[in-house]
Motif scaffolding. Structure first.
Motif, PDB file in Angstrom:
ATOM      1  N   LEU A 151      -1.064  15.108  28.594  1.00 37.30           N
ATOM      2  CA  LEU A 151      -0.520  15.117  29.951  1.00 37.30           C
ATOM      3  C   LEU A 151      -0.652  13.739  30.582  1.00 37.30           C
ATOM      4  CD1 LEU A 151      -1.947  18.487  31.344  1.00 37.30           C
ATOM      5  CD2 LEU A 151       0.245  18.070  30.208  1.00 37.30           C
ATOM      6  N   ASP A 152       0.486  13.168  30.936  1.00 32.84           N
ATOM      7  CA  ASP A 152       0.504  11.897  31.653  1.00 32.84           C
ATOM      8  C   ASP A 152       0.422  12.202  33.140  1.00 32.84           C
ATOM      9  OD1 ASP A 152       0.870   9.345  32.565  1.00 32.84           O
ATOM     10  OD2 ASP A 152       3.019   9.267  32.140  1.00 32.84           O
ATOM     11  N   LEU A 153      -0.749  11.921  33.723  1.00 30.68           N
ATOM     12  CA  LEU A 153      -0.986  12.225  35.133  1.00 30.68           C
ATOM     13  C   LEU A 153      -0.774  10.988  35.996  1.00 30.68           C
ATOM     14  CD1 LEU A 153      -4.229  14.354  34.692  1.00 30.68           C
ATOM     15  CD2 LEU A 153      -1.929  15.199  35.124  1.00 30.68           C
ATOM     16  N   PRO A 154      -0.384  11.177  37.259  1.00 31.52           N
ATOM     17  CA  PRO A 154      -0.238  10.025  38.156  1.00 31.52           C
ATOM     18  C   PRO A 154      -1.535   9.239  38.269  1.00 31.52           C
ATOM     19  CG  PRO A 154       0.723  11.982  39.142  1.00 31.52           C
ATOM     20  CD  PRO A 154      -0.018  12.442  37.916  1.00 31.52           C
TER      21      PRO A 154
ATOM     22  N   ALA B  27      -5.982  15.298  28.880  1.00 38.07           N
ATOM     23  CA  ALA B  27      -5.548  14.755  30.165  1.00 38.07           C
ATOM     24  C   ALA B  27      -5.687  13.245  30.150  1.00 38.07           C
ATOM     25  CB  ALA B  27      -6.368  15.349  31.302  1.00 38.07           C
ATOM     26  N   LEU B  28      -4.583  12.561  30.409  1.00 37.33           N
ATOM     27  CA  LEU B  28      -4.545  11.097  30.419  1.00 37.33           C
ATOM     28  C   LEU B  28      -4.771  10.627  31.851  1.00 37.33           C
ATOM     29  CD1 LEU B  28      -4.053   8.625  28.631  1.00 37.33           C
ATOM     30  CD2 LEU B  28      -1.601   8.940  28.972  1.00 37.33           C
ATOM     31  N   ILE B  29      -5.946  10.042  32.096  1.00 37.17           N
ATOM     32  CA  ILE B  29      -6.360   9.678  33.455  1.00 37.17           C
ATOM     33  C   ILE B  29      -6.613   8.174  33.530  1.00 37.17           C
ATOM     34  CG2 ILE B  29      -8.297   9.849  35.077  1.00 37.17           C
ATOM     35  CD1 ILE B  29      -8.438  12.746  34.586  1.00 37.17           C
ATOM     36  N   GLY B  30      -6.236   7.572  34.646  1.00 38.83           N
ATOM     37  CA  GLY B  30      -6.502   6.157  34.840  1.00 38.83           C
ATOM     38  C   GLY B  30      -5.940   5.686  36.162  1.00 38.83           C
ATOM     39  N   PHE B  31      -6.267   4.458  36.519  1.00 43.99           N
ATOM     40  CA  PHE B  31      -5.692   3.867  37.717  1.00 43.99           C
ATOM     41  C   PHE B  31      -4.223   3.547  37.476  1.00 43.99           C
ATOM     42  CE2 PHE B  31     -10.202   2.611  38.754  1.00 43.99           C
ATOM     43  CZ  PHE B  31     -10.278   3.381  39.899  1.00 43.99           C
ATOM     44  N   PRO B  32      -3.463   3.311  38.524  1.00 42.03           N
ATOM     45  CA  PRO B  32      -2.039   2.985  38.341  1.00 42.03           C
ATOM     46  C   PRO B  32      -1.827   1.736  37.490  1.00 42.03           C
ATOM     47  CG  PRO B  32      -2.496   3.517  40.647  1.00 42.03           C
ATOM     48  CD  PRO B  32      -3.823   3.424  39.958  1.00 42.03           C
TER      49      PRO B  32
ATOM     50  N   VAL C 123     -10.712  14.466  28.092  1.00 44.77           N
ATOM     51  CA  VAL C 123     -10.193  13.461  29.019  1.00 44.77           C
ATOM     52  C   VAL C 123     -10.017  12.157  28.256  1.00 44.77           C
ATOM     53  CG1 VAL C 123     -10.708  12.043  31.051  1.00 44.77           C
ATOM     54  CG2 VAL C 123     -11.187  14.496  31.083  1.00 44.77           C
ATOM     55  N   LEU C 124      -8.804  11.617  28.304  1.00 48.25           N
ATOM     56  CA  LEU C 124      -8.534  10.298  27.733  1.00 48.25           C
ATOM     57  C   LEU C 124      -8.419   9.337  28.909  1.00 48.25           C
ATOM     58  CD1 LEU C 124      -7.949   8.580  25.227  1.00 48.25           C
ATOM     59  CD2 LEU C 124      -5.531   9.142  25.486  1.00 48.25           C
ATOM     60  N   MET C 125      -9.476   8.561  29.141  1.00 51.45           N
ATOM     61  CA  MET C 125      -9.509   7.657  30.290  1.00 51.45           C
ATOM     62  C   MET C 125      -8.908   6.314  29.891  1.00 51.45           C
ATOM     63  SD  MET C 125     -12.729   6.471  32.698  1.00 51.45           S
ATOM     64  CE  MET C 125     -13.088   8.158  33.214  1.00 51.45           C
ATOM     65  N   MET C 126      -7.768   6.010  30.482  1.00 48.02           N
ATOM     66  CA  MET C 126      -7.033   4.781  30.173  1.00 48.02           C
ATOM     67  C   MET C 126      -7.532   3.660  31.071  1.00 48.02           C
ATOM     68  SD  MET C 126      -4.549   4.400  27.929  1.00 48.02           S
ATOM     69  CE  MET C 126      -3.269   3.238  27.454  1.00 48.02           C
ATOM     70  N   LEU C 127      -7.964   2.554  30.453  1.00 52.84           N
ATOM     71  CA  LEU C 127      -8.511   1.421  31.181  1.00 52.84           C
ATOM     72  C   LEU C 127      -7.791   0.147  30.785  1.00 52.84           C
ATOM     73  CD1 LEU C 127     -12.214   2.433  30.558  1.00 52.84           C
ATOM     74  CD2 LEU C 127     -11.019   2.694  32.731  1.00 52.84           C
ATOM     75  N   ASP C 128      -7.833  -0.836  31.676  1.00 53.69           N
ATOM     76  CA  ASP C 128      -7.190  -2.127  31.447  1.00 53.69           C
ATOM     77  C   ASP C 128      -8.234  -3.097  30.908  1.00 53.69           C
ATOM     78  OD1 ASP C 128      -5.917  -4.603  31.575  1.00 53.69           O
ATOM     79  OD2 ASP C 128      -4.799  -4.080  33.378  1.00 53.69           O
ATOM     80  N   ALA C 129      -8.041  -3.574  29.681  1.00 53.50           N
ATOM     81  CA  ALA C 129      -9.019  -4.465  29.049  1.00 53.50           C
ATOM     82  C   ALA C 129      -9.149  -5.797  29.767  1.00 53.50           C
ATOM     83  CB  ALA C 129      -8.639  -4.697  27.587  1.00 53.50           C
ATOM     84  N   THR C 130      -8.157  -6.153  30.601  1.00 52.44           N
ATOM     85  CA  THR C 130      -8.203  -7.430  31.308  1.00 52.44           C
ATOM     86  C   THR C 130      -8.982  -7.336  32.607  1.00 52.44           C
ATOM     87  OG1 THR C 130      -6.131  -7.023  32.513  1.00 52.44           O
ATOM     88  CG2 THR C 130      -5.953  -8.032  30.338  1.00 52.44           C
ATOM     89  N   ARG C 131      -9.359  -6.132  33.006  1.00 53.01           N
ATOM     90  CA  ARG C 131     -10.118  -5.945  34.239  1.00 53.01           C
ATOM     91  C   ARG C 131     -11.591  -5.740  33.913  1.00 53.01           C
ATOM     92  NH1 ARG C 131      -6.129  -1.577  37.314  1.00 53.01           N
ATOM     93  NH2 ARG C 131      -4.186  -2.796  37.141  1.00 53.01           N
ATOM     94  N   GLY C 132     -12.422  -5.810  34.933  1.00 53.34           N
ATOM     95  CA  GLY C 132     -13.856  -5.691  34.749  1.00 53.34           C
ATOM     96  C   GLY C 132     -14.317  -4.254  34.590  1.00 53.34           C
ATOM     97  N   PRO C 133     -15.629  -4.051  34.407  1.00 52.33           N
ATOM     98  CA  PRO C 133     -16.187  -2.707  34.192  1.00 52.33           C
ATOM     99  C   PRO C 133     -16.155  -1.817  35.432  1.00 52.33           C
ATOM    100  CG  PRO C 133     -17.942  -4.335  34.374  1.00 52.33           C
ATOM    101  CD  PRO C 133     -16.661  -5.101  34.359  1.00 52.33           C
ATOM    102  N   GLN C 134     -15.843  -2.412  36.598  1.00 54.93           N
ATOM    103  CA  GLN C 134     -15.845  -1.641  37.826  1.00 54.93           C
ATOM    104  C   GLN C 134     -14.828  -0.498  37.793  1.00 54.93           C
ATOM    105  OE1 GLN C 134     -18.012  -1.841  40.049  1.00 54.93           O
ATOM    106  NE2 GLN C 134     -17.216  -0.745  41.834  1.00 54.93           N
ATOM    107  N   GLN C 135     -13.683  -0.698  37.108  1.00 59.62           N
ATOM    108  CA  GLN C 135     -12.644   0.329  37.055  1.00 59.62           C
ATOM    109  C   GLN C 135     -13.170   1.604  36.424  1.00 59.62           C
ATOM    110  OE1 GLN C 135      -9.486  -0.560  34.208  1.00 59.62           O
ATOM    111  NE2 GLN C 135     -10.808  -1.986  33.110  1.00 59.62           N
TER     112      GLN C 135
END
Length: 364
Positions: A113-116, A65-70, A142-154
């Protein structure tokens, strides 16, 4: 007062309660877990509803499952590592449904699975949070997708949303035996010294759930949260791989720091950086084995392996080949790292390892 309001009240009380009031905090957490389970209706199979586009049949050898913020690059990753076309754009909420793709690696078919995108409050059903989380509970990883340009809060926010609905990342089920009885009250036995869990808390916690007769055996030093998880019973323990995207937009110092974090892979989907290593890490985290079968007097077919889970026995392999095979199984010959000598004659409970070659001998 509705369930959401009750949850909010308990969360506010937990926030203002002193940390040394462990017993009171434990009772509040028990009530919170109870209301959250009622809200999402996980135990009765509701899971927030499938919803349009979320009823995806499980296929292949494993599900991720591919999970992350928009707008963190989930759809771009799906397009890069599978043959699926998922809409990708530089604005939020491009993906509105669950889009499946297929990764082919080492002979295995891994469903991705690409989830919203999840938003804050997903656990309470904001956005399409309930549907996303319901699908995530069916995954093997779970594959948690994160933005490397954002902080650890995400990362902390995503983990909190999943924690709130009973998904435990990179943890194993507490070694606690819990069994309800028809009479006899509540029995509590701890085989090791407990730093947090007490018999008084166990009794109070069970009474909160209207359980008055049960046998509890604790075999490791557990927290109150661990015991709550066991009693609630709907917890899902999943491996999680953290994937930081957009590393081409950060400096080398930040890149080195992220790459050294546990269970982490750094990539750039736009620049095709490190995607091969990501797929290999997914394979490793899933714990899949590739085995080869052979017939008597013939060479193994190294082009067509059989994929099973790590820790599987010869019996699991037999079921994978044909469901009637275990009933006519006599013995097997195994070549590979699981064999003490080459070949080794083994029984049906022999544990197999990656790249083993096996010849199954049937009863006459």
């Amino acid at each position: 007062m509705g369930i959401i309001e009750k949850i909010a009240d308990i969360e506010r009380e937990i926030a203002r309660t002193q940390k040394n009031k462990e017993y009171h905090l434990g009772i509040l957490k028990a009530k919170l877990a109870k209301y959250r389970a009622e809200l999402l209706d996980i135990k009765s199979g509701g899971g927030g509803g499938k919803g349009e586009g979320f009823d995806v049949m499980k296929s292949g050898d494993a599900r991720v499952a591919l999970i992350g913020f928009p707008s963190v690059g989930k759809s771009t990753l799906l397009n890069k590592v599978t043959k699926t076309e998922s809409a990708a754009a530089a604005y939020e909420f491009t993906t509105l449904t669950c889009i499946p793709g297929n990764i082919e690696y080492e002979g295995a078919n891994i469903q991705l699975l690409d989830l919203p995108g999840i938003i804050e409050g997903a656990a309470q059903g904001k956005g399409r949070g309930k549907q996303v989380i319901a699908v995530a509970r069916t995954a093997d990883l779970v594959l948690m997708m994160l933005d490397a340009t954002r902080g650890p809060q995400q990362r902390r926010l995503l983990e909190a949303e999943l924690e709130a609905v009973g998904i435990r990342l990179n943890r194993v089920r507490p070694n606690i035996s819990f069994r309800t009885k028809s009479a006899g009250g509540i029995g509590f036995t701890a085989t090791v010294r407990q730093s947090y869990l007490t018999e008084k808390f166990v009794q109070t916690m069970l009474h909160e759930y209207k359980i008055f007769h049960a046998e509890v055996i604790v075999r490791e030093d557990c927290t109150m949260d661990d015991f709550i998880d066991v009693v609630v019973g709907n917890r899902k323990y999943l491996k999680c791989l953290y994937c930081y995207n957009k590393i081409d937009q950060i400096g080398m110092e930040d890149l080195d720091r992220l790459a050294r974090e546990p269970n982490t892979v750094v990539v750039s989907c736009e620049m095709n950086l490190n995607l091969d290593f990501l797929i290999r890490r997914i394979w490793e985290e899933l714990g899949l084995l590739r085995l080869y079968t052979k017939k008597r007097g013939e060479y193994p077919d190294f082009e067509d392996g059989v994929i099973i889970r790590a820790g599987s026995s010869v019996e699991h392999l037999c079921h994978r080949i044909h469901r009637q095979l275990p009933s006519i199984f006599k013995f097997a010959l195994v070549w590979g790292t699981s064999a003490k000598h080459q070949p080794q004659k083994v029984g049906i409970q022999h544990r197999l390892q990656n790249e083993d070659v096996i010849q199954i001998v049937k009863k006459q």
